[in-house]
Design a protein around this motif. Structure first.
Motif, PDB file in Angstrom:
ATOM      1  N   THR A  22      55.277 -16.922  86.083  1.00 13.61           N
ATOM      2  CA  THR A  22      56.457 -16.488  85.334  1.00 13.61           C
ATOM      3  C   THR A  22      57.590 -16.143  86.286  1.00 13.61           C
ATOM      4  OG1 THR A  22      55.753 -14.163  85.330  1.00 13.61           O
ATOM      5  CG2 THR A  22      55.042 -15.518  83.485  1.00 13.61           C
ATOM      6  N   TYR A  29      63.031 -18.016  83.034  1.00 11.80           N
ATOM      7  CA  TYR A  29      62.388 -19.323  83.073  1.00 11.80           C
ATOM      8  C   TYR A  29      61.217 -19.332  82.095  1.00 11.80           C
ATOM      9  CZ  TYR A  29      64.951 -20.292  87.389  1.00 11.80           C
ATOM     10  OH  TYR A  29      65.933 -20.506  88.309  1.00 11.80           O
ATOM     11  N   ASN A  30      60.820 -20.515  81.658  1.00  9.83           N
ATOM     12  CA  ASN A  30      59.681 -20.650  80.779  1.00  9.83           C
ATOM     13  C   ASN A  30      58.389 -20.525  81.577  1.00  9.83           C
ATOM     14  OD1 ASN A  30      61.097 -21.098  78.349  1.00  9.83           O
ATOM     15  ND2 ASN A  30      61.484 -23.223  78.942  1.00  9.83           N
ATOM     16  N   LEU A  75      59.147 -24.645  87.277  1.00 11.02           N
ATOM     17  CA  LEU A  75      59.531 -23.802  86.146  1.00 11.02           C
ATOM     18  C   LEU A  75      60.901 -24.233  85.651  1.00 11.02           C
ATOM     19  CD1 LEU A  75      58.492 -20.144  87.063  1.00 11.02           C
ATOM     20  CD2 LEU A  75      57.180 -21.924  85.909  1.00 11.02           C
ATOM     21  N   GLU A 101      66.935 -26.988  78.142  1.00  9.72           N
ATOM     22  CA  GLU A 101      65.948 -26.135  77.505  1.00  9.72           C
ATOM     23  C   GLU A 101      66.499 -25.366  76.306  1.00  9.72           C
ATOM     24  OE1 GLU A 101      62.679 -25.974  78.200  1.00  9.72           O
ATOM     25  OE2 GLU A 101      63.081 -27.648  79.533  1.00  9.72           O
ATOM     26  N   GLY A 149      61.016 -15.910  67.555  1.00 10.42           N
ATOM     27  CA  GLY A 149      60.483 -17.198  67.954  1.00 10.42           C
ATOM     28  C   GLY A 149      60.129 -18.010  66.716  1.00 10.42           C
ATOM     29  N   THR A 167      55.663  -9.895  82.521  1.00 11.42           N
ATOM     30  CA  THR A 167      56.545 -10.880  81.881  1.00 11.42           C
ATOM     31  C   THR A 167      57.820 -10.243  81.349  1.00 11.42           C
ATOM     32  OG1 THR A 167      55.326 -10.596  79.813  1.00 11.42           O
ATOM     33  CG2 THR A 167      54.648 -12.410  81.250  1.00 11.42           C
ATOM     34  N   SER A 176      64.240 -23.561  83.592  1.00  8.83           N
ATOM     35  CA  SER A 176      65.053 -22.432  83.150  1.00  8.83           C
ATOM     36  C   SER A 176      65.246 -22.496  81.640  1.00  8.83           C
ATOM     37  CB  SER A 176      66.413 -22.454  83.854  1.00  8.83           C
ATOM     38  OG  SER A 176      67.281 -21.542  83.240  1.00  8.83           O
ATOM     39  N   ASP A 177      64.982 -21.379  80.982  1.00  6.08           N
ATOM     40  CA  ASP A 177      65.199 -21.373  79.534  1.00  6.08           C
ATOM     41  C   ASP A 177      66.658 -21.150  79.188  1.00  6.08           C
ATOM     42  OD1 ASP A 177      65.576 -18.730  80.059  1.00  6.08           O
ATOM     43  OD2 ASP A 177      63.799 -18.014  79.017  1.00  6.08           O
ATOM     44  N   ASP A 192      65.190 -19.561  68.943  1.00  7.17           N
ATOM     45  CA  ASP A 192      64.493 -19.336  70.203  1.00  7.17           C
ATOM     46  C   ASP A 192      63.052 -19.829  70.060  1.00  7.17           C
ATOM     47  OD1 ASP A 192      66.562 -18.224  71.598  1.00  7.17           O
ATOM     48  OD2 ASP A 192      66.129 -16.182  70.935  1.00  7.17           O
ATOM     49  N   ARG A 193      62.569 -20.503  71.088  1.00  7.43           N
ATOM     50  CA  ARG A 193      61.206 -21.036  71.030  1.00  7.43           C
ATOM     51  C   ARG A 193      60.155 -19.934  71.028  1.00  7.43           C
ATOM     52  NH1 ARG A 193      63.186 -25.261  74.680  1.00  7.43           N
ATOM     53  NH2 ARG A 193      63.231 -27.251  73.585  1.00  7.43           N
ATOM     54  N   LYS A 194      60.457 -18.821  71.705  1.00  7.02           N
ATOM     55  CA  LYS A 194      59.443 -17.784  71.835  1.00  7.02           C
ATOM     56  C   LYS A 194      60.011 -16.436  71.424  1.00  7.02           C
ATOM     57  CE  LYS A 194      60.543 -17.234  76.744  1.00  7.02           C
ATOM     58  NZ  LYS A 194      60.016 -17.270  78.116  1.00  7.02           N
TER      59      LYS A 194
END
Length: 846
Positions: free
Chosen positions: A75, A79-80, A97, A105, A262, A786, A99-100, A236-238
């Motif tokens: 992590t 970044y993802n 990694l 991304e 997410g 994280t 970048s989110d 947002d993905r997460k």
């Protein structure tokens, strides 16, 4: 006894051997996927434990695990995260990694109508600011401040909160197209931008892309200088969010909180942001206060469809700064506000300071629904339906004798609805085609009323240009929420002026792009019709009877084409050309608010814009890259309109026809990474912006009738004022410890000229430079490291440079040296730039 000791020694050795056999040694290298370079300080954690390490400056790591097999989690904040399995001693090689916050991304809904340069292989002159940099450097500034370290861009802070403006290649904000997730947000009537209405955009921006000149936009939009694309958060993905507290100079404070669920298993996602800010303002008596809200709901029923609803707004109220002579600033200091008086015997002052000079109060919520439909593997459709309702007022205290009586509101409200849709199809391996539509329906309404009664219960008048009236009701006070939810819909409670505008716009656009091997090329075209109707409620022939103007229709179009050739992986060249026939703004078609529905005679014709660009791109890998651009833009057949203010029967307005400006120049931008933990970038832009040929001016009286004959205005060869024609800058960052960095930037401005009445030669302004710096630290926290706590300090104008930011006047320097300031006559109106300012913040990311 000896046997016992031997047995204990053997048992310990056996246990140690067993433990050693149960451990594994994991090695590897972690890279930043965007720059293909080492990522120092990345966190490596054995999953399910607190056992971990971090990468060194070369991105390398070694981790002794507690188990023989399992998983490690890699992590880095921003970044993802990725998870890698291991079984015994393992070298996982190089892991990248992503970048989110990179454009690749970022989850973009309505991507087909958001014209990002990455979507086209033929390059344009472009600079992209990503969320991580926005988050760090935005501080308590508006968007133009973040963009000042890019070629040919200058930001002027002006006086109060959100009153700044931005120039691109010498063109002001009315000639720069601003888009929010594909939605045009320049004022429909005059093209202006008021950053106080968009103070929350920095909190929700995923990326901001500046396309100088012709740009990549397919819309038939009014972009002479360039296009600024603001891409906000949607899905947002997460799951995650942040809480941030910021403080700054002059009692500034801002609290912001954001959370996103997410995407869940059923395809739903929710996110929201709330914020509050307030401060006294750098300039005297320019206090402000406001909120930011953002809500987004996304739904992805399947892989083919994505839908999103977004609502955002930034209600605010801030006191404005009045203009003053340069001599007044020198005498009173650069925080001087000409609207700051100690007594109440001025029409610009309210005792107690609530309305010092004037107060901008506005609330403009914006909502849109976006739909992305992947029809098949070769075609897709993107649609954005949007709407906004602006309600606001510029409130000023009014007096009678030495007594403040009431606060007058000059209201500028609107309802705006629109649709942008785009269909994209990959016709073949070499041809891509898209076509779309842009529809806008706008209703603006403008009037004066009473915001608040102070020492009187009513206001009346029986003569003068405003006619007779008696006002007994007040509306909204100084709160933007009250202004929005307590509108004045009663025409009998309005005075001074009261009119509406109906502006409808409909356009279609298309693009064909060819790409094969090293060659790419594109052709774009757009055509649109814009109609105008004005309804007058006050200055009419019969009192109480409204009058509607004839409808004015203007047809406009644009054509753009370009080609690029990739010499090899390192070198690429390109050339673009375009021609715009741009409809005039509504405010240049009609006489101003004293002249009712009178069309200026002759009506303004379409402006003619011709642009040429060429460029060279050098890609030397992660160590160095460079962009070189040359441009030539001609802005012709321009109509400018201005008036000399409220002077009763002597009120005059001026229409200047046939204004022509020629802007050309060269821009160089270099980005380097001399060391893995050092970034160093620089730019220089050299411009020559001048008026070409002379123009014709007409003068109109209070009734809209022409006074005297047409007269020639001499402007040929005069420099275009407002922004520096030569700019340069160097900025960089140094990460001296993992996640601990310092950054700074130097900007220089030269060859700037004053603004003023056409026909008078502008003044050459003194050059100046400023230095900014910042300090960042990210501390990893939480069970799996994280989460993070981020500290940031920004200091602008570190050396407290004193400089003239703008001059509005053409009075030449005096022969008496004491009457001048660095060669500028002190009697000219001007404004000095801000001195040293700062802000610091703490942010918890989870």
């Amino acid at each position: 006894m000896k046997h016992t000791i031997k047995m204990l020694f053997f048992a310990v050795a056996l246990l140690s051997s067993a433990i050693t056999m149960a451990q594994s040694t994991i090695t590897g290298n972690v890279f930043d996927a965007e720059i293909n370079g080492p990522l120092p300080g990345a966190n490596i954690l054995e999953k399910g434990t607190n056992n971990g390490t971090t990468t060194d400056f070369d991105g390398n790591f070694t981790l002794k695990t507690q188990s023989k097999s399992g998983e490690i989690v890699i992590t880095f904040v921003g970044y993802n995260a990725i998870t890698v399995a291991f079984n015994g001693n393992t070298n996982i090689g190089t892991k990248q990694l992503a970048s989110d916050t990179s454009l690749d991304e970022v989850v973009i809904i309505g991507s087909g109508v958001i014209d990002l340069a990455e979507d086209r292989k033929t390059p344009v002159a472009v600079s992209t600011i990503k969320a991580s940099e926005i988050q760090q450097k935005a501080g308590n500034w508006d968007l133009p401040e973040v963009l000042k370290s890019t070629p040919s861009i200058q930001n002027l802070k002006s006086g109060g909160f959100g009153d700044g403006q931005m120039f691109i290649r010498g063109f002001d904000q009315t000639n720069t197209a601003f888009l929010l997730n594909g939605q045009p947000i320049n004022g429909m009537e005059d093209g202006k931008m008021y950053w106080s209405n968009w103070s929350g955009v920095m909190d929700v921006a995923n990326a901001i892309q500046v396309q100088r000149g012709l740009g990549a936009s397919k819309l038939a939009i009014s972009s002479v200088g360039g296009t600024v694309n603001i891409v906000t958060k949607t899905i947002d993905r997460k799951e995650g969010g942040f809480v941030q507290q910021m403080i700054g100079n002059d009692n500034y404070t801002k609290t912001t909180a954001y959370y996103s669920t997410g995407v869940n298993e059923k395809g739903w996602s929710f996110s929201g942001l709330l914020g509050h800010w307030q401060g006294d303002g750098y300039v005297n008596n320019t206090d402000g206060e406001g909120q930011t809200y953002f809500f987004s709901v996304g739904y992805q029923p399947n892989e083919s469809h994505s839908l999103n609803f977004l609502l955002t707004g930034a209600p605010q109220s801030h006191a404005a700064a009045g203009s003053g002579s340069i001599g007044s600033f020198i005498e009173n200091g650069r925080k001087y506000n000409s609207w700051n008086f100690s007594g109440v015997n001025s029409t610009n002052t309210l005792n107690g300071g609530e309305y010092p000079g004037g107060r901008n109060i506005y609330h403009k919520p914006v909502a849109n629904i976006s739909w992305d439909w992947t029809i098949n593997d070769k075609s897709e459709l993107s649609t954005v339906l949007y709407g906004s309702m602006g309600r606001g007022s510029f409130a000023q205290a009014r007096t009678s004798g030495d007594q403040v009586t009431y606060a007058r509101g000059s209201n500028n409200n609107h309802d705006w609805f629109g649709l942008v849709t785009n269909y994209n199809s990959q016709l073949s391996e070499t041809l891509n085609f898209n076509v779309g539509a842009d529809v806008r329906l706008y209703n603006g309404f403008h009037f004066r009323d009473v915001r608040e009664f102070i020492t009187v219960d009513s206001v009346s008048n029986t003569s003068g240009y405003s006619g007779s009236y008696e006002l007994t009701d007040s509306f909204g006070g100084v709160s933007p929420w009250d202004v929005f939810f307590n509108p004045n819909n009663d025409h009998s409670q309005r005075f001074g002026y009261d009119y509406e505008e109906q502006i409808n716009y409909a356009g279609v656009f298309g693009q064909l792009e060819y790409s094969k091997d090293q060659l790419s090329a594109f052709f774009q075209g757009a055509i649109s019709n814009q109609s105008h109707v004005r309804t007058e409620f006050l200055n009419t022939e019969f009192e109480g009877v409204s009058e509607e103007s004839d409808k004015v229709n203007n047809l406009g179009y644009n054509l753009k084409a370009g080609a690029a050739y990739e010499l090899n992986e390192t070198h690429k060249v390109f050339v673009n050309a375009g021609y715009y026939s741009r409809q005039p703004f509504h405010d240049t078609l009609f006489q101003d608010n004293r002249g009712g529905n009178t069309l200026l005679d002759p009506e303004s014709e379409n402006e003619k814009i011709t642009g040429f660009e060429a460029g060279y791109q050098f890609n030397g890998g992660r160590k160095i890259s460079a962009n070189l651009n040359v441009y030539h833009t001609t802005w012709d057949n321009v109509t400018k309109y201005n008036s000399n203010g409220e002077t009763g029967d002597d009120f005059l307005s001026f229409q200047t026809l046939g204004v022509k400006q020629v802007h050309y120049g060269v821009e160089l931008e270099v980005n380097t990474r001399p060391l893995d933990n050092v970034k160093l970038n620089g730019f220089i832009s050299l411009g020559e912006w001048q008026f070409k040929d002379n123009a014709t001016q007409r003068t109109f009286d209070n009734d809209g009738s022409q006074v005297g004959a047409d007269e020639e205005i001499v402007i040929d060869g005069f420099n275009v004022g407002g922004a520096a024609q030569v700019t340069a800058g160097i900025n960089g960052s140094y990460e001296f410890l993992p996640r601990f960095s310092i950054d700074g930037g130097w900007n220089w401005y030269n060859d700037a000229f004053s603004t003023g009445s056409l026909g008078a030669a502008p003044l050459s302004m003194p050059s100046y430079d400023t230095v900014d710096t910042g300090l960042s630290y990210k501390m990893l926290v939480g069970e799996n490291k994280t989460n993070s706590v981020q500290f940031r300090l920004n200091v602008s104008n570190v050396f407290d440079e004193v400089y003239l930011e703008s001059v509005n006047g053409t009075t030449a320097a005096s022969s008496i040296e004491s009457e001048n300031y660095k060669g500028i006559n002190k009697s000219n109106t001007g404004r000095f730039g801000y001195g040293r300012t700062w802000n610091t913040s703490i942010r918890f990311n989870f």
